[in-house]
Design a protein around this motif. Sequence first.
Motif, PDB file in Angstrom:
ATOM      1  N   UNK A 209       0.817  -1.202   0.000  1.00 55.85           N
ATOM      2  CA  UNK A 209       0.000   0.000   0.000  1.00 55.85           C
ATOM      3  C   UNK A 209       0.858   1.262   0.000  1.00 55.85           C
ATOM      4  N   UNK A 210       0.602   2.104  -0.977  1.00 54.48           N
ATOM      5  CA  UNK A 210       1.251   3.416  -1.007  1.00 54.48           C
ATOM      6  C   UNK A 210       0.451   4.364  -0.107  1.00 54.48           C
ATOM      7  N   UNK A 211       1.145   5.405   0.372  1.00 54.03           N
ATOM      8  CA  UNK A 211       0.568   6.203   1.462  1.00 54.03           C
ATOM      9  C   UNK A 211       0.143   7.598   1.018  1.00 54.03           C
ATOM     10  N   UNK A 212      -0.187   7.739  -0.252  1.00 55.87           N
ATOM     11  CA  UNK A 212      -0.468   9.057  -0.825  1.00 55.87           C
ATOM     12  C   UNK A 212      -1.499   9.849  -0.017  1.00 55.87           C
ATOM     13  N   UNK A 213      -2.552   9.209   0.415  1.00 54.93           N
ATOM     14  CA  UNK A 213      -3.601   9.898   1.180  1.00 54.93           C
ATOM     15  C   UNK A 213      -3.513   9.609   2.685  1.00 54.93           C
ATOM     16  N   UNK A 214      -2.398   9.009   3.120  1.00 53.37           N
ATOM     17  CA  UNK A 214      -2.223   8.750   4.548  1.00 53.37           C
ATOM     18  C   UNK A 214      -3.056   7.594   5.084  1.00 53.37           C
ATOM     19  N   UNK A 215      -3.566   6.747   4.185  1.00 47.18           N
ATOM     20  CA  UNK A 215      -4.455   5.660   4.615  1.00 47.18           C
ATOM     21  C   UNK A 215      -3.739   4.310   4.726  1.00 47.18           C
ATOM     22  N   UNK A 216      -2.453   4.252   4.398  1.00 52.18           N
ATOM     23  CA  UNK A 216      -1.818   2.930   4.286  1.00 52.18           C
ATOM     24  C   UNK A 216      -1.840   2.155   5.597  1.00 52.18           C
ATOM     25  N   UNK A 217      -1.598   2.830   6.717  1.00 52.78           N
ATOM     26  CA  UNK A 217      -1.585   2.115   7.998  1.00 52.78           C
ATOM     27  C   UNK A 217      -2.996   1.615   8.346  1.00 52.78           C
ATOM     28  N   UNK A 218      -3.991   2.426   8.062  1.00 49.12           N
ATOM     29  CA  UNK A 218      -5.370   1.978   8.298  1.00 49.12           C
ATOM     30  C   UNK A 218      -5.694   0.789   7.395  1.00 49.12           C
ATOM     31  N   UNK A 219      -5.196   0.827   6.169  1.00 55.13           N
ATOM     32  CA  UNK A 219      -5.451  -0.280   5.237  1.00 55.13           C
ATOM     33  C   UNK A 219      -4.742  -1.558   5.689  1.00 55.13           C
ATOM     34  N   UNK A 220      -3.563  -1.395   6.268  1.00 56.39           N
ATOM     35  CA  UNK A 220      -2.853  -2.570   6.795  1.00 56.39           C
ATOM     36  C   UNK A 220      -3.630  -3.151   7.977  1.00 56.39           C
ATOM     37  N   UNK A 221      -4.126  -2.278   8.836  1.00 58.69           N
ATOM     38  CA  UNK A 221      -4.883  -2.781   9.988  1.00 58.69           C
ATOM     39  C   UNK A 221      -6.124  -3.547   9.524  1.00 58.69           C
ATOM     40  N   UNK A 222      -6.814  -3.006   8.531  1.00 60.91           N
ATOM     41  CA  UNK A 222      -8.005  -3.692   8.001  1.00 60.91           C
ATOM     42  C   UNK A 222      -7.610  -5.043   7.391  1.00 60.91           C
ATOM     43  N   UNK A 223      -6.486  -5.079   6.688  1.00 61.41           N
ATOM     44  CA  UNK A 223      -6.045  -6.318   6.040  1.00 61.41           C
ATOM     45  C   UNK A 223      -5.628  -7.361   7.072  1.00 61.41           C
ATOM     46  N   UNK A 224      -4.957  -6.900   8.135  1.00 61.03           N
ATOM     47  CA  UNK A 224      -4.566  -7.812   9.233  1.00 61.03           C
ATOM     48  C   UNK A 224      -5.799  -8.494   9.809  1.00 61.03           C
ATOM     49  N   UNK A 225      -6.852  -7.709   9.984  1.00 61.07           N
ATOM     50  CA  UNK A 225      -8.081  -8.266  10.570  1.00 61.07           C
ATOM     51  C   UNK A 225      -8.728  -9.305   9.657  1.00 61.07           C
ATOM     52  N   UNK A 226      -8.375  -9.252   8.370  1.00 57.73           N
ATOM     53  CA  UNK A 226      -8.900 -10.254   7.430  1.00 57.73           C
ATOM     54  C   UNK A 226      -7.913 -11.400   7.237  1.00 57.73           C
ATOM     55  N   UNK A 227      -6.793 -11.366   7.960  1.00 60.18           N
ATOM     56  CA  UNK A 227      -5.866 -12.500   7.931  1.00 60.18           C
ATOM     57  C   UNK A 227      -4.621 -12.316   7.071  1.00 60.18           C
ATOM     58  N   UNK A 228      -4.463 -11.159   6.431  1.00 65.44           N
ATOM     59  CA  UNK A 228      -3.252 -10.933   5.634  1.00 65.44           C
ATOM     60  C   UNK A 228      -2.073 -10.770   6.595  1.00 65.44           C
ATOM     61  N   UNK A 229      -0.967 -11.459   6.317  1.00 66.00           N
ATOM     62  CA  UNK A 229       0.162 -11.463   7.254  1.00 66.00           C
ATOM     63  C   UNK A 229       1.481 -11.139   6.564  1.00 66.00           C
ATOM     64  N   UNK A 251       4.017   2.835   2.209  1.00 69.26           N
ATOM     65  CA  UNK A 251       3.944   3.012   3.649  1.00 69.26           C
ATOM     66  C   UNK A 251       5.366   2.854   4.200  1.00 69.26           C
ATOM     67  N   UNK A 252       5.724   3.676   5.187  1.00 64.48           N
ATOM     68  CA  UNK A 252       7.074   3.599   5.754  1.00 64.48           C
ATOM     69  C   UNK A 252       7.207   2.331   6.603  1.00 64.48           C
ATOM     70  N   UNK A 253       8.328   1.646   6.426  1.00 65.58           N
ATOM     71  CA  UNK A 253       8.541   0.407   7.179  1.00 65.58           C
ATOM     72  C   UNK A 253       8.473   0.664   8.686  1.00 65.58           C
ATOM     73  N   UNK A 254       9.012   1.800   9.120  1.00 64.75           N
ATOM     74  CA  UNK A 254       9.021   2.078  10.567  1.00 64.75           C
ATOM     75  C   UNK A 254       7.600   2.340  11.092  1.00 64.75           C
ATOM     76  N   UNK A 255       6.722   2.872  10.244  1.00 63.22           N
ATOM     77  CA  UNK A 255       5.323   3.033  10.668  1.00 63.22           C
ATOM     78  C   UNK A 255       4.672   1.664  10.861  1.00 63.22           C
ATOM     79  N   UNK A 256       4.984   0.739   9.955  1.00 63.72           N
ATOM     80  CA  UNK A 256       4.412  -0.607  10.035  1.00 63.72           C
ATOM     81  C   UNK A 256       4.926  -1.324  11.293  1.00 63.72           C
ATOM     82  N   UNK A 257       6.232  -1.207  11.549  1.00 63.14           N
ATOM     83  CA  UNK A 257       6.806  -1.881  12.714  1.00 63.14           C
ATOM     84  C   UNK A 257       6.240  -1.279  14.003  1.00 63.14           C
ATOM     85  N   UNK A 258       6.079   0.034  14.019  1.00 63.47           N
ATOM     86  CA  UNK A 258       5.487   0.677  15.200  1.00 63.47           C
ATOM     87  C   UNK A 258       4.074   0.147  15.455  1.00 63.47           C
ATOM     88  N   UNK A 259       3.277   0.073  14.399  1.00 62.79           N
ATOM     89  CA  UNK A 259       1.906  -0.456  14.522  1.00 62.79           C
ATOM     90  C   UNK A 259       1.931  -1.885  15.050  1.00 62.79           C
TER      91      UNK A 259
END
Length: 300
Positions: A209-229, A251-259
């Motif tokens: 996910x690219x973060x152009x609109x700042x949604x990438x972390x939210x999109x990762x959280x939604x995907x995690x809840x559906x089982x994407x790992x 999405x920045x790797x450090x944002x993902x690791x922080x989440x």
Amino acid sequence: TLPNAVRIVEVGPRDGLQNEKQLVSADTKVELIRRLEAAGLKAIETTSFVSPKWVPQMGDNTEVLTRVLAAAKRGVAYPVLTPNLKGFEAALAAGATEVAVFGAASESFSQKNINCSIAESLERFRPVTEAARAAGVKVRGYVSCVAGCPYEGLIAPQAVADVAATLLEMGCYEISLGDTIGGGNPASIARMLEAVMKQVPVAQLAGHYHDTYGMAIANIHASLQMGVAVFDASVGGLGGCPYAAGASGNVATEDVVWLLDGLGVQTGVGLGALVDTAAWISAQLGREPASRVARAVLAK
Ligand code: HMG
Ligand code: MG
């Protein structure tokens, strides 16, 4: 419930640096990859074997891959992009043991990015996957424009599922779903994943996910809840796409690791070393790291 552990595929050296206007030296690329390994990343997309006329930033592909592999770290994968057999052969000659083919769910993007239709692109990928199988090389598959196209706007979830299913059938071990322009949100990403998961097991899906609109972390959280790992990310939020004007970095790797640290999901990546790497590569490019997490950690 969330997955216990997530595999992060670091794409900064490729997806990030392919979009930098200034040319980055091979020395800097190799050092970036060494620092990412040291931070604990186990999959680092190293370069792409595409036309240097189209993407001059990756014109040093053979040198970079050869140098990286000469001191490969055990247990780390170094995939490279290969759009056709010519690219695959060059990657193999440089020692690649993992490659990625990249298709799209949008006809217009396919034409702009790789100069052929979706159907033609899939025909070009088939001999790549066959040659890879014969050589014992793993193949990952990308689908771009999974949540919208810079030229066509909305993309039907079923169009994404169709391309993903074809790549899986060809032998790709994993399908990475690219929100190339970062236009997705948790609702549209969930609708897209629902369609794709009917045709591809979730264990074989990755979110890119690219973060152009700042949604990438939210999109990762939604995907995690559906089982994407598995998630692709770029240190310092480097990059974009040369054929998607205005698209900002992954999405920045450090944002993902922080989440994921916060959620108690294991990544094996050390936040401190990662943030230092984000600061280092950003300094090489003459700027501050783009990510909120890097800025916050560095300010402490
Ligand atoms: P083409 O012009 O249609 O290719 O380009 P062609 O087969 O007609 O050949 C034309 C010339 O290119 C020939 O050279 C070939 O030898 C050469 P000439 O005879 O004119 O001197 N050529 C190559 N050279 C080096 N490596 C190759 C290669 N293939 C042909 N592999 C091609 C087709 C795909 C090569 C071109 O369109 C291209 O390189 N496009 C760049 C695509 C790219 O790198 N895009 C960015 C990466 S994708 C992305 O960022 C999205 C992703 O992150 C997921 C997401 O966010 O959605 C993955
Ligand atoms: Mg990308």
